[in-house]
Design an enzyme around this catalytic site. Sequence first.
Site, PDB file in Angstrom:
ATOM      1  N   SER A 129       0.806  -1.220   0.000  1.00 58.98           N
ATOM      2  CA  SER A 129       0.000   0.000   0.000  1.00 58.98           C
ATOM      3  C   SER A 129       0.840   1.271   0.000  1.00 58.98           C
ATOM      4  CB  SER A 129      -0.939   0.008   1.211  1.00 58.98           C
ATOM      5  OG  SER A 129      -1.825  -1.081   1.166  1.00 58.98           O
ATOM      6  N   HIS A 179       0.552   4.579   4.435  1.00 56.78           N
ATOM      7  CA  HIS A 179      -0.230   5.206   3.375  1.00 56.78           C
ATOM      8  C   HIS A 179       0.134   6.670   3.196  1.00 56.78           C
ATOM      9  CE1 HIS A 179      -3.841   2.192   3.156  1.00 56.78           C
ATOM     10  NE2 HIS A 179      -2.665   1.581   3.226  1.00 56.78           N
TER      11      HIS A 179
END
Length: 206
Positions: A129, A179
């Site tokens: 991610s 993230h």
Amino acid sequence: RGGTMFIRNENFKQYINAYPIVSILIAINLVIYIMTLLPLLGDKIFYLGMSINGLILEGEWWRIITAMFLHGGFMHILFNMFSLFLFGPELEKIAGKARFLAIYFLAGIGGGLATVLTQNMTYATVGASGALFGIFGAFGAILYRYRHSMPQLRQVILPIIVISVILTFLQPNVNESSHIDGLATGFVIGMFFFKPKPTVVWRNRS
């Protein structure tokens, strides 16, 4: 152009030939995921490769990189690889193979380092991610540079970035540090990578 740049119309062979780096990354992730499903061996691969803050601080730095190729379940890898399949090709085309790889890995590493710095010693995580958010961040840099001349791209990618950030804080069991730092790393690298001339050439050619 902006509305169609993330629609994939290529067949399998065309996709691989046009976007070799994205194709290789997807293949590696899928092969490793299948290996983690194997009895006994899978658990060892998963443990040896996952990012565990305490072990990283003890010197097992490779976990920051290997964790980028591990996933915690079918839906985890499906979502990440589908995102890479959709959004990776256009960035590989714009940036070129070497720069795309740099964005992908540096964003993933940046997200891993942020995790080590912001989470406790026992915190463990896996997934691509951070690297994928680096791709979004790089597109964000392009939008910033050409905010007055690429309205179609802005209409497509900006909502995706905003929604992805919002979901980061709403969904359970999400590594927010990875993230957000991956996104920021991709943006910063993109500001250096995407000089006006080559990007304008790409835009006019498309």
